[in-house]
Structures are given as structure tokens and as C-alpha cells.
Design a protein around this motif. Structure first.
Motif, PDB file in Angstrom:
ATOM      1  N   GLN A 110      -3.236   7.351  -8.215  1.00 26.68           N
ATOM      2  CA  GLN A 110      -2.541   7.033  -9.482  1.00 26.68           C
ATOM      3  C   GLN A 110      -3.436   6.385 -10.565  1.00 26.68           C
ATOM      4  OE1 GLN A 110       0.733   3.788  -8.891  1.00 26.68           O
ATOM      5  NE2 GLN A 110      -0.871   2.415  -9.948  1.00 26.68           N
ATOM      6  N   ALA A 111      -3.192   6.925 -11.722  1.00 24.33           N
ATOM      7  CA  ALA A 111      -4.108   6.929 -12.751  1.00 24.33           C
ATOM      8  C   ALA A 111      -3.497   6.407 -13.924  1.00 24.33           C
ATOM      9  CB  ALA A 111      -4.843   8.229 -13.127  1.00 24.33           C
ATOM     10  N   LEU A 132      -3.726   5.436  -3.275  1.00 26.31           N
ATOM     11  CA  LEU A 132      -2.657   4.967  -2.415  1.00 26.31           C
ATOM     12  C   LEU A 132      -2.711   5.475  -1.084  1.00 26.31           C
ATOM     13  CD1 LEU A 132       0.458   5.169  -5.221  1.00 26.31           C
ATOM     14  CD2 LEU A 132      -1.112   3.122  -4.768  1.00 26.31           C
ATOM     15  N   ILE A 133      -2.263   4.818  -0.149  1.00 29.76           N
ATOM     16  CA  ILE A 133      -2.231   5.310   1.245  1.00 29.76           C
ATOM     17  C   ILE A 133      -0.827   5.357   1.352  1.00 29.76           C
ATOM     18  CG2 ILE A 133      -2.846   5.287   3.660  1.00 29.76           C
ATOM     19  CD1 ILE A 133      -5.006   3.095   2.827  1.00 29.76           C
ATOM     20  N   LYS A 138      -0.771  -1.621   1.067  1.00 32.75           N
ATOM     21  CA  LYS A 138      -2.208  -1.888   0.208  1.00 32.75           C
ATOM     22  C   LYS A 138      -2.954  -0.610   0.052  1.00 32.75           C
ATOM     23  CE  LYS A 138      -5.083  -5.127   1.558  1.00 32.75           C
ATOM     24  NZ  LYS A 138      -5.888  -5.961   2.468  1.00 32.75           N
ATOM     25  N   PRO A 139      -3.323  -0.697  -1.127  1.00 31.90           N
ATOM     26  CA  PRO A 139      -4.183   0.684  -1.597  1.00 31.90           C
ATOM     27  C   PRO A 139      -5.701   0.671  -0.829  1.00 31.90           C
ATOM     28  CG  PRO A 139      -4.526  -0.894  -3.353  1.00 31.90           C
ATOM     29  CD  PRO A 139      -3.338  -1.483  -2.396  1.00 31.90           C
ATOM     30  N   ALA A 140      -5.986   1.861  -0.942  1.00 30.41           N
ATOM     31  CA  ALA A 140      -7.507   1.975  -0.072  1.00 30.41           C
ATOM     32  C   ALA A 140      -8.281   1.608  -1.284  1.00 30.41           C
ATOM     33  CB  ALA A 140      -7.751   3.662   0.047  1.00 30.41           C
ATOM     34  N   TYR A 141      -8.337   1.555  -2.389  1.00 30.25           N
ATOM     35  CA  TYR A 141      -9.171   0.847  -3.411  1.00 30.25           C
ATOM     36  C   TYR A 141      -8.287   1.025  -4.764  1.00 30.25           C
ATOM     37  CZ  TYR A 141     -10.604   5.959  -4.733  1.00 30.25           C
ATOM     38  OH  TYR A 141     -10.398   6.995  -4.919  1.00 30.25           O
TER      39      TYR A 141
END
Length: 152
Positions: A110-111, A132-133, A138-141
Motif C-alpha cells: 500500500q503506497a 499488508l499480509i 497487522k502489516p509486515a512493516y
């Protein structure tokens, strides 16, 4: 996919979510190839049996740097930046890993454009990148990816 032709195009997206890439599955083959390329063969990434029996995730996980290395590939699915003589990956700031990416997980970039600055002809763009996972809250980072563009 968005098309960005020049500084003015980029500037018009400042503060806005640009979009999402396609989903990308990270399988064990990709993890093993990354381990070979980086000489990082830690068991949590490459030893399925040990990871399942002794690891905290009960599965192998992707290297954090593997997930970061997907940014250029996934970014190109969100925006096509045209009329560029040169594009430079300048850095990443404020990066936080939030969640391990288990083998066979699907991830999506996502940007959001945080800022666009004209530095005497060189355009500095800061993109808030969130990996996103699929099926995970929770996102990966999340981190700020900095690109420098030299438009024609």
C-alpha cells in the motif's frame, strides 16, 4: 495503475493514498533463493522441520529484508513514473517491522505519497510504504521509502 509524467503530477498526489499492488505469494523457494543470495541461512527461514517444532511461528518465515526487497517490484504495479532519466532508491526512514511473514503468505504493498520536493531539478518523493499480509490485521512493516527522480 497510475501514470506520473512529471513533478506536477507527483505533487498533485501529495498526502494521498496511491493504491495497492497485486497480492504476491512468498513461498519457500523464494525464501531459499534469498537466503542463498544474501548468505543468510538462519534456520527460522530455511529449516522447515526445526521451524515447525522449535520456532515461535511454527513455520518458516520470510527474511525481513526479503519483504523490503519486494518494494520496487510491487511499487511498479501501483504507479508508472514516465519521462525519467534516472530513478534512485535513496533510503528508508522510520521503518518498523510489525509482523513476521509466514511461508506461503500473500503480501500487498500500500503506497501513500507523504511529500514531493523539488531540490533544484531533482525530485525527492517520500512514499509511506505499508506491506499488508493477507488475512492479518497487522502489516509486515510500515516505513517511508525515499526516491529521487531526474525527469527529462
Amino acid at each position: 495503475m497510475l501514470t506520473i509524467n512529471n513533478y506536477e503530477d507527483y505533487k498533485s498526489y501529495e498526502g494521498k493514498l496511491l493504491g495497492l499492488s497485486e497480492w504476491h505469494k512468498i513461498d519457500q523457494k523464494q525464501i531459499n533463493s534469498f537466503a542463498d543470495a544474501t548468505l543468510d541461512h538462519q534456520w527460522i527461514h530455511v529449516d522447515k522441520e526445526k521451524a515447525e517444532s522449535e520456532g515461535p511461528f511454527k513455520s518458516t518465515i520470510a527474511h525481513g529484508y526479503l519483504t523490503l526487497s519486494l518494494i520496487p517490484y510491487l511499487w511498479k504495479q501501483i504507479a508508472e513514473v514516465r519521462n525519467v532519466k534516472m530513478e534512485i532508491n535513496y533510503g528508508i526512514e522510520n521503518l518498523k517491522f510489525g509482523q513476521a511473514v509466514l511461508v506461503n503468505s500473500e503480501v500487498q504493498l500500500q503506497a501513500k505519497v507523504k511529500s514531493v520536493t523539488n531540490l533544484r531539478g531533482v525530485i525527492k518523493v517520500i512514499i509511506e510504504a505499508t506491506l499488508l499480509i493477507k488475512d492479518n490485521a497487522k502489516p509486515a512493516y510500515v516505513g517511508d521509502v525515499i526516491f529521487l527522480y531526474h525527469f527529462m
